[in-house]
Design a protein around this motif. Structure first.
Motif, PDB file in Angstrom:
ATOM      1  N   ASN A  84     -18.882   7.162 -39.342  1.00  0.00           N
ATOM      2  CA  ASN A  84     -19.538   6.689 -38.122  1.00  0.00           C
ATOM      3  C   ASN A  84     -18.469   6.276 -37.122  1.00  0.00           C
ATOM      4  O   ASN A  84     -17.977   5.144 -37.136  1.00  0.00           O
ATOM      5  CB  ASN A  84     -20.459   5.506 -38.434  1.00  0.00           C
ATOM      6  N   ASN A  85     -18.116   7.221 -36.265  1.00  0.00           N
ATOM      7  CA  ASN A  85     -17.072   6.998 -35.273  1.00  0.00           C
ATOM      8  C   ASN A  85     -17.645   6.797 -33.870  1.00  0.00           C
ATOM      9  O   ASN A  85     -16.997   6.199 -33.014  1.00  0.00           O
ATOM     10  CB  ASN A  85     -16.101   8.194 -35.287  1.00  0.00           C
ATOM     11  N   ALA A  86     -18.859   7.272 -33.615  1.00  0.00           N
ATOM     12  CA  ALA A  86     -19.449   7.173 -32.280  1.00  0.00           C
ATOM     13  C   ALA A  86     -19.576   5.719 -31.855  1.00  0.00           C
ATOM     14  O   ALA A  86     -20.024   4.865 -32.627  1.00  0.00           O
ATOM     15  CB  ALA A  86     -20.818   7.847 -32.266  1.00  0.00           C
ATOM     16  N   ILE A 133     -17.219   5.682 -44.054  1.00  0.00           N
ATOM     17  CA  ILE A 133     -16.177   5.011 -43.280  1.00  0.00           C
ATOM     18  C   ILE A 133     -16.739   4.699 -41.892  1.00  0.00           C
ATOM     19  O   ILE A 133     -17.131   5.613 -41.151  1.00  0.00           O
ATOM     20  CB  ILE A 133     -14.903   5.871 -43.160  1.00  0.00           C
ATOM     21  N   ASN A 134     -16.778   3.423 -41.555  1.00  0.00           N
ATOM     22  CA  ASN A 134     -17.246   2.994 -40.243  1.00  0.00           C
ATOM     23  C   ASN A 134     -16.067   2.560 -39.391  1.00  0.00           C
ATOM     24  O   ASN A 134     -15.166   1.859 -39.867  1.00  0.00           O
ATOM     25  CB  ASN A 134     -18.248   1.845 -40.380  1.00  0.00           C
ATOM     26  N   ILE A 135     -16.081   2.958 -38.128  1.00  0.00           N
ATOM     27  CA  ILE A 135     -14.973   2.639 -37.228  1.00  0.00           C
ATOM     28  C   ILE A 135     -15.296   1.364 -36.476  1.00  0.00           C
ATOM     29  O   ILE A 135     -16.234   1.309 -35.679  1.00  0.00           O
ATOM     30  CB  ILE A 135     -14.704   3.781 -36.230  1.00  0.00           C
ATOM     31  N   SER A 136     -14.506   0.333 -36.751  1.00  0.00           N
ATOM     32  CA  SER A 136     -14.617  -0.930 -36.039  1.00  0.00           C
ATOM     33  C   SER A 136     -13.503  -0.981 -34.995  1.00  0.00           C
ATOM     34  O   SER A 136     -13.282  -0.010 -34.269  1.00  0.00           O
ATOM     35  CB  SER A 136     -14.549  -2.105 -37.022  1.00  0.00           C
ATOM     36  N   SER A 137     -12.805  -2.096 -34.940  1.00  0.00           N
ATOM     37  CA  SER A 137     -11.759  -2.286 -33.939  1.00  0.00           C
ATOM     38  C   SER A 137     -10.978  -3.529 -34.319  1.00  0.00           C
ATOM     39  O   SER A 137     -11.466  -4.375 -35.088  1.00  0.00           O
ATOM     40  CB  SER A 137     -12.399  -2.480 -32.567  1.00  0.00           C
ATOM     41  N   GLY A 138      -9.762  -3.651 -33.780  1.00  0.00           N
ATOM     42  CA  GLY A 138      -9.087  -4.937 -33.873  1.00  0.00           C
ATOM     43  C   GLY A 138      -9.965  -6.020 -33.263  1.00  0.00           C
ATOM     44  O   GLY A 138      -9.921  -7.179 -33.665  1.00  0.00           O
ATOM     45  N   GLY A 139     -10.779  -5.605 -32.287  1.00  0.00           N
ATOM     46  CA  GLY A 139     -11.753  -6.488 -31.673  1.00  0.00           C
ATOM     47  C   GLY A 139     -12.934  -6.785 -32.576  1.00  0.00           C
ATOM     48  O   GLY A 139     -13.863  -7.488 -32.161  1.00  0.00           O
ATOM     49  N   GLY A 140     -12.907  -6.260 -33.786  1.00  0.00           N
ATOM     50  CA  GLY A 140     -13.893  -6.618 -34.786  1.00  0.00           C
ATOM     51  C   GLY A 140     -13.397  -7.731 -35.685  1.00  0.00           C
ATOM     52  O   GLY A 140     -14.071  -8.135 -36.635  1.00  0.00           O
ATOM     53  N   TYR A 141     -12.190  -8.225 -35.372  1.00  0.00           N
ATOM     54  CA  TYR A 141     -11.605  -9.331 -36.119  1.00  0.00           C
ATOM     55  C   TYR A 141     -10.988 -10.384 -35.185  1.00  0.00           C
ATOM     56  O   TYR A 141     -10.627 -11.461 -35.624  1.00  0.00           O
ATOM     57  CB  TYR A 141     -10.540  -8.816 -37.090  1.00  0.00           C
ATOM     58  N   THR A 142     -10.856 -10.057 -33.900  1.00  0.00           N
ATOM     59  CA  THR A 142     -10.318 -10.975 -32.897  1.00  0.00           C
ATOM     60  C   THR A 142     -11.130 -10.827 -31.620  1.00  0.00           C
ATOM     61  O   THR A 142     -11.350  -9.704 -31.154  1.00  0.00           O
ATOM     62  CB  THR A 142      -8.840 -10.654 -32.583  1.00  0.00           C
ATOM     63  N   ILE A 143     -11.546 -11.936 -31.025  1.00  0.00           N
ATOM     64  CA  ILE A 143     -12.313 -11.864 -29.778  1.00  0.00           C
ATOM     65  C   ILE A 143     -11.345 -11.706 -28.612  1.00  0.00           C
ATOM     66  O   ILE A 143     -10.406 -12.492 -28.446  1.00  0.00           O
ATOM     67  CB  ILE A 143     -13.184 -13.118 -29.593  1.00  0.00           C
ATOM     68  N   VAL A 144     -11.563 -10.679 -27.801  1.00  0.00           N
ATOM     69  CA  VAL A 144     -10.703 -10.360 -26.667  1.00  0.00           C
ATOM     70  C   VAL A 144     -11.376 -10.814 -25.376  1.00  0.00           C
ATOM     71  O   VAL A 144     -12.575 -10.570 -25.174  1.00  0.00           O
ATOM     72  CB  VAL A 144     -10.424  -8.843 -26.617  1.00  0.00           C
ATOM     73  N   ALA A 145     -10.620 -11.446 -24.501  1.00  0.00           N
ATOM     74  CA  ALA A 145     -11.169 -11.918 -23.230  1.00  0.00           C
ATOM     75  C   ALA A 145     -11.768 -10.769 -22.427  1.00  0.00           C
ATOM     76  O   ALA A 145     -11.208  -9.672 -22.377  1.00  0.00           O
ATOM     77  CB  ALA A 145     -10.067 -12.601 -22.413  1.00  0.00           C
ATOM     78  N   ASP A 146     -12.907 -11.014 -21.810  1.00  0.00           N
ATOM     79  CA  ASP A 146     -13.635 -10.042 -20.991  1.00  0.00           C
ATOM     80  C   ASP A 146     -14.143  -8.846 -21.788  1.00  0.00           C
ATOM     81  O   ASP A 146     -14.501  -7.814 -21.209  1.00  0.00           O
ATOM     82  CB  ASP A 146     -12.786  -9.544 -19.806  1.00  0.00           C
ATOM     83  N   TYR A 156     -19.805  -7.176 -35.972  1.00  0.00           N
ATOM     84  CA  TYR A 156     -20.940  -6.736 -36.787  1.00  0.00           C
ATOM     85  C   TYR A 156     -20.531  -5.563 -37.674  1.00  0.00           C
ATOM     86  O   TYR A 156     -20.820  -5.551 -38.881  1.00  0.00           O
ATOM     87  CB  TYR A 156     -22.125  -6.342 -35.902  1.00  0.00           C
ATOM     88  N   VAL A 157     -19.886  -4.558 -37.084  1.00  0.00           N
ATOM     89  CA  VAL A 157     -19.480  -3.375 -37.856  1.00  0.00           C
ATOM     90  C   VAL A 157     -18.580  -3.778 -39.015  1.00  0.00           C
ATOM     91  O   VAL A 157     -18.760  -3.329 -40.152  1.00  0.00           O
ATOM     92  CB  VAL A 157     -18.771  -2.342 -36.956  1.00  0.00           C
ATOM     93  N   SER A 158     -17.613  -4.649 -38.738  1.00  0.00           N
ATOM     94  CA  SER A 158     -16.681  -5.080 -39.788  1.00  0.00           C
ATOM     95  C   SER A 158     -17.402  -5.846 -40.890  1.00  0.00           C
ATOM     96  O   SER A 158     -17.219  -5.572 -42.081  1.00  0.00           O
ATOM     97  CB  SER A 158     -15.580  -5.956 -39.182  1.00  0.00           C
TER      98      SER A 158
END
Length: 253
Positions: A84-86, A133-146, A156-158
Motif C-alpha cells: 500500500n504505497n498510494a 508492506i504499508n508506506i508510512s513516513s518519518g512523519g508517522g513517528y515525528t510531528i512536523v510543523a505545518d 495511524y499507518v505506523s
C-alpha cells in the motif's frame, strides 16, 4: 502464478518498487489513477523482463466504493505481496488547510489502506511467504510543523501496521506485516503537498533520497525479519527495527 500488488505505482517510490520486484522475477499488479504512466511502467518492465505478467489497474482509491471493487477484481490472482504505497501529503496550518483536500487525503492514507490491508489479511494471513508492506513516513513517528494532519494520518499507518504485525505474530499466522517510513524522497510528494506545478529537490531540500534508493530500502525491509524500516531524519541512514510503538497484549481470562 503469484503476484505483487503495488498501489500508487504510476510514479515515485511505487514506480521504482515495481521495477525492483520485476528484477526479482515477480509478476506485478500495478494500480494508480493515471493510466498512461502505468502503461509506460508496464512497457518498461516488459522490455527488460518479457516473461513477466504485468497487470494494469486504473483506480482512484480515495473513493471507498472503488477500493472494495478493486480488491474484489483481484480475486482470480494469487497475491504473494501487497504494498500500500498510494497516498499524498499536505502542508498548511490546521486552521487554514483545504478541507476538501484533507478529506481526500484521509480517505486515501487511512481508509483505503485499512480496507485493503484488512481484506488481504482476511484472505492470506495463513499463507506462507505472504507480506503486507504499508508506506508510512518519518512523519508517522515525528510531528512536523505545518503538516500536522498529514503526520497524524501517517501515525495511524505506523500504529496500525505495527499493531497488525504483532497481532499476526501472536496468532502464529504466516503473513508478515511491515511498515516503511521514508524521510524526504524525490517524488511528486512535494508538488502535491504544496499544490505546485513543479518542485526541484536539488538545491531546495538539504537532504533527500531518490525514489530508487527508497525502493532499495523497501526491498531490504522485505528481505528482513524486522517490522519497521525507517530513515533517520537527521543522518538519513536507513534502519531496520523491531516495533517502535508499545503494544499491550490483551489479557485473556
Amino acid at each position: 502464478m503469484k503476484y505483487t500488488v503495488i498501489t500508487g505505482a504510476s510514479s515515485g517510490i511505487g514506480y521504482e518498487t515495481a521495477l525492483g520486484f520485476a528484477a526479482r522475477g515477480k509478476n506485478l499488479i500495478i494500480a494508480a489513477r493515471r493510466t498512461e504512466e502505468l502503461e509506460q511502467l508496464r512497457a518498461n518492465v516488459l522490455s527488460m523482463y518479457p516473461d513477466l505478467d504485468v497487470v494494469v489497474y486504473t483506480v482512484d482509491l480515495s473513493i471507498t466504493a472503488k477500493v472494495h471493487d478493486f480488491y474484489e477484481s483481484l480475486k482470480e490472482y494469487e497475491i504473494e505481496t501487497w504494498i500500500n504505497n498510494a497516498g499524498f501529503g499536505n502542508f498548511a496550518s490546521v486552521g487554514e488547510q483545504n478541507l476538501d483536500k484533507i478529506e481526500t487525503m484521509i480517505h486515501l492514507n487511512i481508509e483505503a489502506l485499512t480496507v485493503l490491508s484488512s481484506l488481504y489479511v482476511r484472505d492470506y494471513a495463513e499463507v506462507e511467504g505472504t507480506q503486507l508492506i504499508n508506506i508510512s513516513s518519518g512523519g508517522g513517528y515525528t510531528i512536523v510543523a505545518d503538516a500536522v494532519t498529514y503526520c497524524a494520518s501517517k501515525f495511524y499507518v505506523s500504529a496500525f501496521t505495527e499493531g497488525l504485525a504483532q497481532e499476526l505474530k501472536s496468532k502464529g499466522q504466516a503473513m508478515q506485516a511491515k511498515v516503511l517510513a521514508p524521510a524526504a524522497t524525490e517524488t511528486e510528494f512535494a508538488k502535491r503537498s504544496m499544490d505546485l506545478e513543479d518542485f526541484q529537490y536539488e538545491g531546495t531540500v538539504p537532504k533527500f533520497h531518490t525514489s530508487k534508493e527508497m525502493a532499495e530500502f523497501l526491498l531490504n525491509l522485505y528481505d528482513s525479519e524486522k517490522i519497521v524500516g525507517i530513515v533517520d531524519g537527521e543522518t538519513y541512514e536507513f534502519h531496520l527495527k523491531d516495533p517502535i510503538y508499545p503494544y499491550a497484549a490483551r489479557q485473556r481470562k
